[in-house]
Design an enzyme around this catalytic site. Structure first.
Site, PDB file in Angstrom:
ATOM      1  N   ASP A 353       1.361  -1.567   3.320  1.00  9.90           N
ATOM      2  CA  ASP A 353       1.153  -1.456   1.884  1.00  9.90           C
ATOM      3  C   ASP A 353      -0.231  -0.836   1.663  1.00  9.90           C
ATOM      4  O   ASP A 353      -1.113  -0.936   2.515  1.00  9.90           O
ATOM      5  CB  ASP A 353       1.224  -2.859   1.260  1.00  9.90           C
ATOM      6  CG  ASP A 353       1.045  -2.823  -0.248  1.00  9.90           C
ATOM      7  OD1 ASP A 353       1.664  -1.958  -0.885  1.00  9.90           O
ATOM      8  OD2 ASP A 353       0.289  -3.646  -0.774  1.00  9.90           O
ATOM      9  N   ASP A 618       5.645  -7.982  -1.089  1.00  6.40           N
ATOM     10  CA  ASP A 618       5.721  -7.552   0.307  1.00  6.40           C
ATOM     11  C   ASP A 618       6.494  -8.537   1.177  1.00  6.40           C
ATOM     12  O   ASP A 618       6.842  -8.214   2.315  1.00  6.40           O
ATOM     13  CB  ASP A 618       4.311  -7.390   0.898  1.00  6.40           C
ATOM     14  CG  ASP A 618       3.513  -6.310   0.205  1.00  6.40           C
ATOM     15  OD1 ASP A 618       4.123  -5.291  -0.173  1.00  6.40           O
ATOM     16  OD2 ASP A 618       2.302  -6.478   0.033  1.00  6.40           O
TER      17      ASP A 618
END
Length: 982
Positions: A353, A618
């Site tokens: 990310d 996530d």
């Protein structure tokens, strides 16, 4: 804060019982006509829980902690004795345990007593292995637990009208809490205030989609806030929560499905099959062919079972992983799934990310890109004036970034007198300050904000050429993914700060971006050097992703998320989506399901995939990845889904972890080759000697060899090894090929040594040594001792060959391994010289025989001649082991790798052993977390199943909880209430 009484449009009920006495039965809570906390007025809920929206006092909190206990599940401590015994719970140990039973229960025959010596020896060997594994795992567990304690879940709680953050373990029923996106709900609670709240209850209900929640709804411990923010009153804590009551049914996650267990199972099966073949051969040859008596044949079979089983293998590998977990803990990384260490060594792609992981998640002014439009103002002047037009207290992100760009926040008000400040307004989209310059006394005004609005204000220096230049700069910033902030300036005549100025002048353009962490670029470079490709997956815009990729050296081959749905464009050079994903440097505008799909597709192509992240969004991808890594500052949801949790800022720990995991992998691979080679060497050698000379080697001496080997090999867990520069993978065909080559070569060394002793008098003639019988008989007790010493020495020496990539003397072993080897050799030699034990078939030999054995293993003899000179001098039994390794690399291993690459190219995937997650078979699970397996075996039928509960039943459960809490509080009134009644 005012609380709505219940769901909008629903009928609000008054409770039909006396709440002060809690005359309420559990079954009443299932009768919605009497009471339903879901539609009960909030003030009645507070009355039931004896609290209010201001929060509890410190004294009341202490009292309730005594009544209800801390808000945490009672963690079942691993029983140390069970953990100790668990190292004897695997198929390899079972064979040894069977051998012990054979020695004590089946060996008493032909007028002989049970074989107590071998029984005690086998049991001692099992206990030693268990003790070493137990000690190392407990030490690793304590180190990781100490680090994990620093990440205790937090909760925001209101007490006596003040909000504070505490460990969630300190919550009690009646506390007022708040949570927002990414937080795990810390206790069962009823919402008293909710704004766009969406809660993921999949861990409780099995439903994958988050559910919207309103005021008066229940939220349950362990669920995750996916959206919005809320305040709530705690209804139940700890083991009384819904999650706590179902934990015994759900059971903890099992570590038995890891990739390493599959490898252990296959290596164990290889050894067991080899042993089984030769045990069967001995049964046929010794009993059917040689007509051995029952007891004599049984002793020979015990030699193969005890000597061939790599009894230390599960312990060595467990200890190696445990030591690895301790080493990573020193780098502030918590390993929550220990087998992830081994899988990290094989990771080929790291998906990361961006926001908060690769970057700082702080808006920053890029000083290098500042554009000025008037010669009298420099870039530093533009920053200073923009800081004047920013708040110094209660800042938003943009104001904070501008002031931070000064370096010294005090400069934002130094030398000026603030007369008027207009904060950012969504209608005008700018801020403005009017101030008096203290050195000149003149009034001046500065504004900063949205480029279009600032451009509209400017009237003094605005020309068509300047406008075109300004718009081109804004577009260039946008193309690079940078946000623009324009700054304008004017002077005000006179002393009226509210008067109009002489017209705003456009003086500069600032760019804002989320900068990479300081160590991120170096981390990515290091990862690429280790053969790990890094891909960025971010929810930000494509232009921002490309700019970040360029700054980090990742590349700018980024694609929007819609290609994951639509596939490559018609004119794209990529033939399909898989090729596009492999070629891409990253993806922008992704949602959680996109991250998950990317990871799954990469795994489908045969890659071991790691994923880093920090947010609740996530979590699905972290859970799906082979190795999920939650970075420092991650939400509880991300930590819960990850295999490794970083507790320090930055990503450098990931590179440490990759290098460390590859060191650990090399240690495990070295041992796997060694263990399989020794199995072949022992089993084949003694089977051939039994068939050739009817040699009855004593099982007890095989136990001594195994014990000394294990003591030496345990130090492999801290051995010095070189990590590979490319991702590792278990190629069992290579491991077994090396093992067969080494094992057969060492078999030849032992068999040829015995043949020379039996068929010639070479050693007696040239070294003046003798044995107990002349000519030498097969079962001469001194011959047994000589064979013992030769097998013990060269078996342990083999580890120096398997641990090295080049010549064994070029890669220095650890001091522990070298010291353990020397001690084992010394003990072996002392036993050979002084070991004269009546209970087994050995007798001590002279020092001359010890020297002969060492010469035979290590160096040549100056006395040898003829064909014996060829055997003893030119073929040095230890040195050629390196040449066997090199020969294998250029022949068998090369052919295996070429075949694998050809298969890989044909299939279009990366051939990585165990890259796809799958359930472990029963056989593989036996090599897993042993204590958990014992617990699973002891569970009743029906335990361990996934719990699925309807949402409406959760609501009922919440009502029952509230009733029980209220009943407890009614039985235990506070001192304040008692004094009031008096």
């Amino acid at each position: 804060m005012s609380y709505p009484p219940a769901h909008e449009g629903e009928h609000v009920t008054e409770v039909s019982v006396d709440l002060s006495t809690i005359e309420l039965k559990a079954e009443d809570l299932y009768n919605k006509e009497k009471v339903d906390l879901g539609t009960l007025r909030t003030d009645n809920v507070f009355k039931l829980l004896q609290c209010d929206d201001k929060g509890l006092s410190a004294e009341e909190v202490e009292r309730r902690l005594e009544l209800f206990g801390p808000n945490k599940l009672e963690q079942e401590e691993q029983n140390p004795f069970l953990q100790f015994l668990s190292f004897m719970w695997n198929p390899l140990s079972w064979v040894m345990e069977a051998a012990a039973l054979v020695a004590i229960a089946l060996s008493n025959g032909e007028g002989r007593a049970p074989d107590w010596e071998d029984f005690i020896g086998i049991t001692f060997l099992l206990l030693v292995n268990s003790a070493i594994g137990f000690y190392e795992e407990r030490g690793a567990g304590n180190a990781v637990k100490a680090l994990m304690d620093s990440l205790a879940p937090k909760a925001r709680v209101r007490r006596v009208e003040l909000w504070s953050e505490i460990d969630s373990a300190g919550l009690v029923p009646g506390d007022i809490i708040c949570f927002r996106i990414g937080d795990i709900v810390p206790a069962d609670c009823r919402l008293t205030y909710a704004v766009n709240v969406s809660i993921d209850e999949s861990a409780l209900t099995g439903e994958s989609h988050p559910k919207s929640k309103k005021s008066a709804d229940f939220c349950f411990s362990g669920s995750i806030c996916r959206q919005g923010e809320a305040e709530a009153v705690v209804v139940s804590t700890g083991g009384n929560t819904f999650f706590g009551r179902t934990t015994s049914l759900v059971g903890s996650s099992d570590d038995s499905t890891g990739h390493l267990q599959m490898i252990l199972a296959r290596i164990g099966s290889f050894c067991l099959v080899v042993i089984g073949i030769f045990v069967l051969a001995e049964i046929l040859v010794l009993y059917a062919g040689f007509r051995y008596t029952y007891r004599r044949g049984l002793d020979n079979i015990l030699v193969l079972l005890v000597g061939g089983i790599p009894i230390a293998m599960p312990t060595v590998l467990s200890v190696t992983l445990a030591v690895g977990a301790q080493q990573l803990a020193k780098h502030k990384a918590i390993v929550t799934r220990i087998t992830a260490i081994e899988e990290l060594a094989g990771v080929t792609i790291l998906c990361s990310d961006k926001t908060g992981t690769l970057t700082t998640n702080k808006i920053t002014i890029d000083r290098e890109t500042i554009v000025t439009y008037t010669p009298q103002f420099s870039a530093d002047d533009v920053i200073l004036l923009a800081a004047y037009a920013s708040r110094t207290e209660n800042q938003d992100a943009i104001d904070a970034s501008v002031v931070r760009a000064l370096g010294d926040a005090s400069l934002a008000r130094m030398g000026i007198t603030l007369l008027d400040f207009k904060p950012f307004d969504s209608n005008v989209k700018r801020t403005e300050i009017t101030y008096r310059e203290e050195t000149t006394g003149r009034l001046k005004r500065v504004t900063k904000g949205m480029t279009a609005r600032i451009l509209e204000l400017c009237s003094r220096n605005l020309t068509e050429e300047l406008t075109d230049r300004f718009e081109a700069d804004v577009q260039e910033f946008a193309r690079r993914g940078l946000r623009s902030l324009a700054v304008a300036y004017e002077e005000v005549d006179g002393d009226d700060f509210e008067a109009e100025g002489n017209g705003f002048e456009l003086i500069g353009l600032l760019s804002m971006f989320d900068p990479p962490r300081e160590d991120t670029k170096q981390t990515i470079d290091d990862a690429l050097a280790l053969g790990v490709k890094v891909k960025m997956v971010t929810g930000d815009q494509l232009a921002i992703a490309k700019e970040t990729g360029r700054r980090l050296g990742l590349g700018d081959h980024m694609y929007p998320a819609n290609v994951l749905r639509d596939g490559p464009a018609p004119n794209s050079p990529h033939r399909d989506l898989d090729q596009l994903i492999m070629d891409a440097d990253g993806f922008a505008g992704v949602w959680p399901e996109h991250k998950y799909d990317i990871v799954k597709r990469l795994q489908g192509l045969g890659h071991l995939c790691a994923m880093t992240g920090d947010g609740a969004n996530d979590a699905p991808a972290l859970s799906c990845a082979n190795v999920g890594i939650a970075v420092e500052g991650s939400t509880d949801a991300a930590r819960g889904a990850a295999d490794i949790v970083l507790t320090e800022p930055g990503l450098s720990t990931i590179v440490h972890a990759i290098r460390g995991s590859r060191v650990i992998f090399q240690r495990m691979r070295n041992y796997a080759i060694y263990a399989c080679a020794v199995t072949i060497r022992i089993v084949v050698s003694f089977a051939i000697l039994a068939f050739l000379y009817k040699l009855d080697f004593p099982p007890f001496m095989i136990l001594i060899i195994a014990l000394l080997n294990d003591g030496t090999i345990m130090t492999l867990s801290v051995d010095r090894v070189l990590p590979s520069n490319t991702p590792d993978s278990w190629d069992l065909a290579e491991i077994f090929s090396y093992a067969v080559a080494y094992g057969l070569y060492l078999t030849l060394s032992t068999v040829s040594f015995v043949v020379i002793i039996r068929e010639t008098t070479f050693f007696q003639d040239h070294f003046g040594v003798s044995l107990g019988t002349s000519p030498v008989q097969s079962n001469d007790f001194q011959l047994h001792m000589v064979i013992y010493l030769q097998v013990a020495i060269i078996s342990q020496a083999l580890i120096f060959v398997t641990r090295s990539h080049s010549f064994f003397f070029k890669e220095r072993p650890s001091t522990a391994l070298l010291a353990a080897f020397c001690v084992a050799q010394l003990i072996s030699s002392i036993i050979a010289v002084y070991g004269d034990w009546g209970f087994t078939k050995i007798h001590s030999v002279s020092g001359g025989w010890v020297g002969i054995v060492w010469v035979w293993v290590r160096i040549s003899s100056s006395y040898a001649d003829g064909i014996l000179n060829l055997i003893a001098q030119d073929i040095v039994w230890f040195i050629p082991l390196d040449w066997i390794k090199f020969a294998m690399k250029v022949t068998v291993i090369k052919a295996l790798r070429e075949r694998r690459l050809a298969h890989q190219a044909e299939a279009g995937t990366v051939a990585v052993e165990g890259s796809l997650t799958r359930p472990a078979s029963l056989h593989e699970s036996l090599y897993a977390n042993r204590v958990s397996f014992l617990k699973r075996a002891a569970r009743k039928v029906g335990f361990g199943q996934k719990v699925s509960v309807r949402a409406e039943e959760l609501q009922r459960f919440g009502s029952i909880q509230a009733y029980r809490v209220g009943e407890t509080l009614a039985r235990n009134p506070s001192h304040v209430e008692i004094q009031g009644q008096v």
